[in-house]
Design a protein around this motif. Structure first.
Motif, mmCIF file in Angstrom:
data_model
loop_
_atom_site.group_PDB
_atom_site.id
_atom_site.type_symbol
_atom_site.label_atom_id
_atom_site.label_comp_id
_atom_site.label_asym_id
_atom_site.label_seq_id
_atom_site.Cartn_x
_atom_site.Cartn_y
_atom_site.Cartn_z
ATOM 1 N N LEU A 161 -54.777 41.970 105.513
ATOM 2 C CA LEU A 161 -54.407 43.157 106.287
ATOM 3 C C LEU A 161 -52.960 43.024 106.754
ATOM 4 O O LEU A 161 -52.557 41.981 107.268
ATOM 5 C CB LEU A 161 -55.336 43.268 107.510
ATOM 6 N N HIS A 167 -60.281 44.311 116.344
ATOM 7 C CA HIS A 167 -60.707 44.221 114.937
ATOM 8 C C HIS A 167 -61.032 45.601 114.345
ATOM 9 O O HIS A 167 -61.916 45.714 113.488
ATOM 10 C CB HIS A 167 -61.964 43.347 114.786
ATOM 11 N N GLN A 168 -60.362 46.628 114.828
ATOM 12 C CA GLN A 168 -60.794 47.984 114.467
ATOM 13 C C GLN A 168 -60.814 48.247 112.959
ATOM 14 O O GLN A 168 -61.790 48.798 112.437
ATOM 15 C CB GLN A 168 -59.911 49.034 115.161
ATOM 16 N N VAL A 169 -59.729 47.877 112.284
ATOM 17 C CA VAL A 169 -59.675 48.206 110.848
ATOM 18 C C VAL A 169 -60.760 47.448 110.093
ATOM 19 O O VAL A 169 -61.466 48.007 109.244
ATOM 20 C CB VAL A 169 -58.261 47.904 110.285
ATOM 21 N N LYS A 170 -60.908 46.167 110.433
ATOM 22 C CA LYS A 170 -61.937 45.362 109.742
ATOM 23 C C LYS A 170 -63.331 45.951 109.986
ATOM 24 O O LYS A 170 -64.160 46.020 109.073
ATOM 25 C CB LYS A 170 -61.885 43.914 110.241
ATOM 26 N N THR A 175 -53.748 38.654 110.320
ATOM 27 C CA THR A 175 -53.055 39.911 109.975
ATOM 28 C C THR A 175 -51.550 39.664 109.975
ATOM 29 O O THR A 175 -51.030 38.922 110.799
ATOM 30 C CB THR A 175 -53.408 41.013 110.995
ATOM 31 N N LEU A 187 -52.181 41.663 116.971
ATOM 32 C CA LEU A 187 -52.659 41.623 115.585
ATOM 33 C C LEU A 187 -53.515 40.370 115.470
ATOM 34 O O LEU A 187 -53.214 39.354 116.112
ATOM 35 C CB LEU A 187 -51.477 41.546 114.602
ATOM 36 N N ASP A 188 -54.562 40.427 114.668
ATOM 37 C CA ASP A 188 -55.409 39.239 114.469
ATOM 38 C C ASP A 188 -54.570 38.111 113.877
ATOM 39 O O ASP A 188 -53.537 38.358 113.239
ATOM 40 C CB ASP A 188 -56.552 39.557 113.493
ATOM 41 N N TYR A 208 -51.863 50.604 108.182
ATOM 42 C CA TYR A 208 -52.086 49.269 107.611
ATOM 43 C C TYR A 208 -52.302 49.386 106.113
ATOM 44 O O TYR A 208 -52.808 50.400 105.633
ATOM 45 C CB TYR A 208 -53.358 48.646 108.193
HETATM 46 N N1 URA Z 1 -57.415 45.958 112.950
HETATM 47 C C1 URA Z 1 -57.924 44.746 112.692
HETATM 48 O O1 URA Z 1 -59.075 44.608 112.326
HETATM 49 N N2 URA Z 1 -57.126 43.691 112.835
HETATM 50 C C2 URA Z 1 -55.823 43.769 113.213
HETATM 51 O O2 URA Z 1 -55.125 42.750 113.310
HETATM 52 C C3 URA Z 1 -55.321 45.055 113.485
HETATM 53 C C4 URA Z 1 -56.133 46.133 113.351
#
Ligand code: URA
Length: 242
Positions: A210, A194-197, A108, A104-105, A135
Protein backbone atom coordinates in the motif's frame (compact mmCIF):
# COMPACT_ATOMS: atom_id res chain seq x y z
CA UNK A 1 15.39 40.12 13.16
CA UNK A 2 17.52 37.57 14.99
CA UNK A 3 21.22 37.30 15.73
CA UNK A 4 23.15 35.05 13.36
CA UNK A 5 24.37 32.70 16.11
CA UNK A 6 20.75 32.23 17.20
CA UNK A 7 19.61 31.71 13.58
CA UNK A 8 22.27 29.05 13.07
CA UNK A 9 21.21 27.20 16.16
CA UNK A 10 17.46 27.57 15.60
CA UNK A 11 17.35 26.85 11.89
CA UNK A 12 20.71 25.21 11.13
CA UNK A 13 20.74 22.66 13.94
CA UNK A 14 24.07 23.93 15.37
CA UNK A 15 24.87 24.45 19.03
CA UNK A 16 25.57 28.07 19.97
CA UNK A 17 29.32 27.35 20.19
CA UNK A 18 29.39 25.46 16.85
CA UNK A 19 27.51 28.41 15.36
CA UNK A 20 30.19 30.84 16.54
CA UNK A 21 32.91 28.58 15.12
CA UNK A 22 31.11 28.29 11.79
CA UNK A 23 30.86 32.09 11.60
CA UNK A 24 34.52 32.52 12.50
CA UNK A 25 35.49 30.00 9.82
CA UNK A 26 33.66 32.05 7.15
CA UNK A 27 31.10 29.32 6.44
CA UNK A 28 28.14 31.67 6.78
CA UNK A 29 26.91 34.16 4.22
CA UNK A 30 24.10 36.69 4.40
CA UNK A 31 22.81 37.75 1.00
CA UNK A 32 26.02 36.52 -0.57
CA UNK A 33 28.49 38.22 1.80
CA UNK A 34 30.55 36.30 4.36
CA UNK A 35 29.66 37.48 7.87
CA UNK A 36 31.79 36.50 10.86
CA UNK A 37 30.17 38.52 13.63
CA UNK A 38 27.61 36.44 15.61
CA UNK A 39 25.82 39.60 16.74
CA UNK A 40 24.85 40.64 13.20
CA UNK A 41 21.11 40.24 12.73
CA UNK A 42 19.19 38.86 9.77
CA UNK A 43 15.50 38.87 8.87
CA UNK A 44 13.27 36.11 7.44
CA UNK A 45 13.60 37.78 4.04
CA UNK A 46 17.43 37.59 4.08
CA UNK A 47 19.23 34.72 2.40
CA UNK A 48 21.39 33.08 5.04
CA UNK A 49 23.57 30.17 3.91
CA UNK A 50 25.68 27.71 5.86
CA UNK A 51 28.28 25.95 3.72
CA UNK A 52 26.36 27.16 0.67
CA UNK A 53 23.04 25.63 1.80
CA UNK A 54 20.24 28.13 2.37
CA UNK A 55 18.59 28.02 5.79
CA UNK A 56 14.83 28.29 6.03
CA UNK A 57 14.25 31.10 8.52
CA UNK A 58 10.80 30.10 9.56
CA UNK A 59 9.63 28.80 12.89
CA UNK A 60 7.29 26.39 11.16
CA UNK A 61 8.56 23.80 8.74
CA UNK A 62 6.51 21.61 6.43
CA UNK A 63 7.96 18.55 4.75
CA UNK A 64 6.71 15.98 2.31
CA UNK A 65 8.19 12.56 3.12
CA UNK A 66 8.08 9.47 0.94
CA UNK A 67 7.67 7.14 3.89
CA UNK A 68 9.68 3.96 3.60
CA UNK A 69 8.29 0.59 4.72
CA UNK A 70 9.42 -0.54 8.16
CA UNK A 71 9.09 2.87 9.83
CA UNK A 72 6.37 3.70 12.31
CA UNK A 73 4.52 7.01 12.32
CA UNK A 74 2.69 6.50 15.58
CA UNK A 75 3.88 8.13 18.77
CA UNK A 76 2.60 5.09 20.67
CA UNK A 77 4.24 2.07 19.06
CA UNK A 78 3.11 -1.46 19.77
CA UNK A 79 4.81 -2.70 22.93
CA UNK A 80 8.06 -4.41 21.97
CA UNK A 81 8.19 -2.88 18.48
CA UNK A 82 11.65 -1.35 18.21
CA UNK A 83 11.21 -0.15 14.61
CA UNK A 84 12.51 3.34 13.87
CA UNK A 85 10.07 6.24 13.83
CA UNK A 86 9.70 8.36 10.67
CA UNK A 87 10.90 11.40 12.64
CA UNK A 88 14.36 9.80 12.94
CA UNK A 89 14.74 10.45 9.18
CA UNK A 90 14.80 14.20 9.94
CA UNK A 91 17.64 14.16 12.45
CA UNK A 92 19.90 16.34 10.26
CA UNK A 93 17.32 19.12 10.07
CA UNK A 94 17.85 20.19 13.69
CA UNK A 95 14.14 21.06 13.98
CA UNK A 96 12.45 20.38 17.28
CA UNK A 97 8.85 19.22 17.69
CA UNK A 98 8.39 17.53 14.30
CA UNK A 99 5.50 15.11 14.02
CA UNK A 100 3.71 13.32 11.18
CA UNK A 101 0.28 14.59 10.18
CA UNK A 102 -1.91 11.51 10.50
CA UNK A 103 -0.63 7.96 10.41
CA UNK A 104 0.45 5.36 7.93
CA UNK A 105 0.87 1.71 8.92
CA UNK A 106 4.40 0.47 9.39
CA UNK A 107 4.34 -1.39 6.06
CA UNK A 108 2.62 1.44 4.12
CA UNK A 109 4.80 3.72 2.00
CA UNK A 110 4.31 7.10 0.36
CA UNK A 111 3.10 10.56 1.15
CA UNK A 112 3.34 11.75 4.74
CA UNK A 113 3.39 15.40 5.79
CA UNK A 114 5.80 16.10 8.63
CA UNK A 115 5.71 19.46 10.40
CA UNK A 116 6.26 21.24 13.71
CA UNK A 117 3.09 23.30 13.21
CA UNK A 118 0.61 21.76 15.65
CA UNK A 119 -2.21 23.89 14.38
CA UNK A 120 -2.11 22.61 10.80
CA UNK A 121 -1.62 19.05 12.05
CA UNK A 122 -4.72 19.35 14.13
CA UNK A 123 -6.78 21.03 11.44
CA UNK A 124 -5.94 18.43 8.78
CA UNK A 125 -6.77 15.46 10.97
CA UNK A 126 -9.60 16.79 13.14
CA UNK A 127 -12.83 14.78 12.90
CA UNK A 128 -15.10 16.37 10.34
CA UNK A 129 -12.14 17.89 8.42
CA UNK A 130 -11.84 15.06 5.98
CA UNK A 131 -9.23 15.39 3.31
CA UNK A 132 -9.45 12.85 0.47
CA UNK A 133 -6.54 10.44 0.40
CA UNK A 134 -5.52 8.36 -2.58
CA UNK A 135 -3.60 5.09 -2.36
CA UNK A 136 -2.24 2.58 -4.81
CA UNK A 137 -2.76 -0.94 -3.53
CA UNK A 138 -1.42 -4.26 -4.74
CA UNK A 139 -3.90 -6.87 -3.58
CA UNK A 140 -4.24 -10.62 -3.53
CA UNK A 141 -7.63 -11.81 -4.66
CA UNK A 142 -10.07 -10.98 -7.41
CA UNK A 143 -11.12 -7.39 -8.05
CA UNK A 144 -13.99 -6.68 -10.39
CA UNK A 145 -16.82 -4.24 -11.05
CA UNK A 146 -18.80 -5.44 -8.07
CA UNK A 147 -15.88 -4.37 -5.83
CA UNK A 148 -15.96 -0.93 -7.50
CA UNK A 149 -19.68 -0.72 -6.70
CA UNK A 150 -19.16 -1.91 -3.13
CA UNK A 151 -16.48 0.75 -2.49
CA UNK A 152 -18.81 3.39 -3.94
CA UNK A 153 -21.72 2.24 -1.78
CA UNK A 154 -19.69 2.33 1.46
CA UNK A 155 -18.99 -0.36 4.03
CA UNK A 156 -20.35 -0.87 7.52
CA UNK A 157 -17.56 -1.16 10.05
CA UNK A 158 -17.82 -1.58 13.80
CA UNK A 159 -17.11 2.11 14.49
CA UNK A 160 -18.20 3.85 11.26
CA UNK A 161 -19.71 3.52 7.81
CA UNK A 162 -17.30 4.52 5.06
CA UNK A 163 -18.28 7.37 2.77
CA UNK A 164 -18.41 6.56 -0.96
CA UNK A 165 -14.89 5.69 -2.09
CA UNK A 166 -13.56 5.57 -5.63
CA UNK A 167 -11.91 2.32 -6.64
CA UNK A 168 -10.17 2.21 -9.99
CA UNK A 169 -8.81 -1.14 -11.11
CA UNK A 170 -5.54 -0.55 -12.92
CA UNK A 171 -4.43 -4.08 -13.64
CA UNK A 172 -5.48 -7.63 -12.87
CA UNK A 173 -3.51 -10.82 -13.26
CA UNK A 174 -2.07 -13.89 -11.60
CA UNK A 175 0.68 -13.85 -8.99
CA UNK A 176 3.59 -16.31 -8.81
CA UNK A 177 1.41 -18.92 -7.03
CA UNK A 178 -1.19 -18.70 -9.78
CA UNK A 179 -3.65 -16.82 -7.52
CA UNK A 180 -5.63 -13.79 -8.66
CA UNK A 181 -4.06 -10.41 -7.91
CA UNK A 182 -4.65 -6.80 -8.88
CA UNK A 183 -3.33 -3.27 -8.71
CA UNK A 184 -5.88 -0.59 -7.90
CA UNK A 185 -6.14 3.05 -6.99
CA UNK A 186 -8.50 3.97 -4.19
CA UNK A 187 -9.59 7.34 -2.87
CA UNK A 188 -11.08 7.44 0.59
CA UNK A 189 -12.66 10.22 2.54
CA UNK A 190 -11.90 9.30 6.15
CA UNK A 191 -8.72 8.02 7.71
CA UNK A 192 -9.71 5.30 10.13
CA UNK A 193 -7.37 2.68 11.52
CA UNK A 194 -6.27 0.26 8.73
CA UNK A 195 -9.16 1.62 6.67
CA UNK A 196 -7.96 0.69 3.20
CA UNK A 197 -6.90 -2.80 4.25
CA UNK A 198 -10.25 -3.33 5.95
CA UNK A 199 -12.15 -2.13 2.88
CA UNK A 200 -10.34 -4.59 0.65
CA UNK A 201 -11.02 -7.37 3.16
CA UNK A 202 -14.71 -6.62 2.73
CA UNK A 203 -14.46 -7.61 -0.93
CA UNK A 204 -12.35 -10.69 -0.19
CA UNK A 205 -8.93 -9.24 -1.00
CA UNK A 206 -5.78 -8.92 1.04
CA UNK A 207 -3.55 -5.85 0.65
CA UNK A 208 0.02 -6.93 -0.10
CA UNK A 209 1.43 -3.42 -0.67
CA UNK A 210 0.00 0.00 0.00
CA UNK A 211 1.33 3.40 -1.02
CA UNK A 212 -0.30 6.79 -0.44
CA UNK A 213 0.08 9.04 -3.46
CA UNK A 214 -2.00 12.09 -2.54
CA UNK A 215 -3.74 13.97 0.23
CA UNK A 216 -6.22 16.54 -0.99
CA UNK A 217 -4.46 18.66 -3.61
CA UNK A 218 -1.02 17.47 -2.53
CA UNK A 219 0.59 14.77 -4.67
CA UNK A 220 3.61 12.71 -3.71
CA UNK A 221 6.68 13.99 -5.54
CA UNK A 222 7.67 10.81 -7.37
CA UNK A 223 11.30 11.96 -7.58
CA UNK A 224 11.56 11.31 -3.83
CA UNK A 225 12.88 7.83 -3.13
CA UNK A 226 11.53 6.02 -0.06
CA UNK A 227 13.05 7.74 2.98
CA UNK A 228 13.66 11.02 1.13
CA UNK A 229 11.82 14.24 1.85
CA UNK A 230 11.68 17.86 0.80
CA UNK A 231 10.13 21.11 2.03
CA UNK A 232 6.63 21.78 0.75
CA UNK A 233 6.57 24.52 -1.88
CA UNK A 234 4.63 27.67 -0.94
CA UNK A 235 1.83 26.85 -3.40
CA UNK A 236 1.58 23.27 -2.10
CA UNK A 237 1.29 24.60 1.42
CA UNK A 238 -1.38 27.08 0.37
CA UNK A 239 -3.36 24.29 -1.28
CA UNK A 240 -3.44 22.06 1.79
CA UNK A 241 -4.13 24.81 4.34
CA UNK A 242 -7.60 24.01 5.60
N1 URA B 1 -5.26 2.43 5.26
C1 URA B 1 -4.58 1.39 5.75
O1 URA B 1 -5.09 0.30 5.86
N2 URA B 1 -3.31 1.58 6.09
C2 URA B 1 -2.66 2.77 5.97
O2 URA B 1 -1.47 2.88 6.29
C3 URA B 1 -3.41 3.85 5.46
C4 URA B 1 -4.70 3.66 5.12
Amino acid sequence: MERLDKILSNYGGLTRSDAKQALKAGRVKVNGAVIKDPAVKAAETDEVTLDGKQLVLSKYRYFMLNKPAGYISSTEPEPGDMSPNVISLFKNEGVKGLFPVGRLDKDTTGLLIVTNDGEIGHRLTAPGKHVDKTYVAKVKGELNDSAVEAFAAGFEFKEFTSAPAVLEIIETGLDSDGGECAVAKVTIHEGKFHQVKRMFQKVGCEVAELKRISMGALNLDETLKPGEYRELKPEELKNIMP
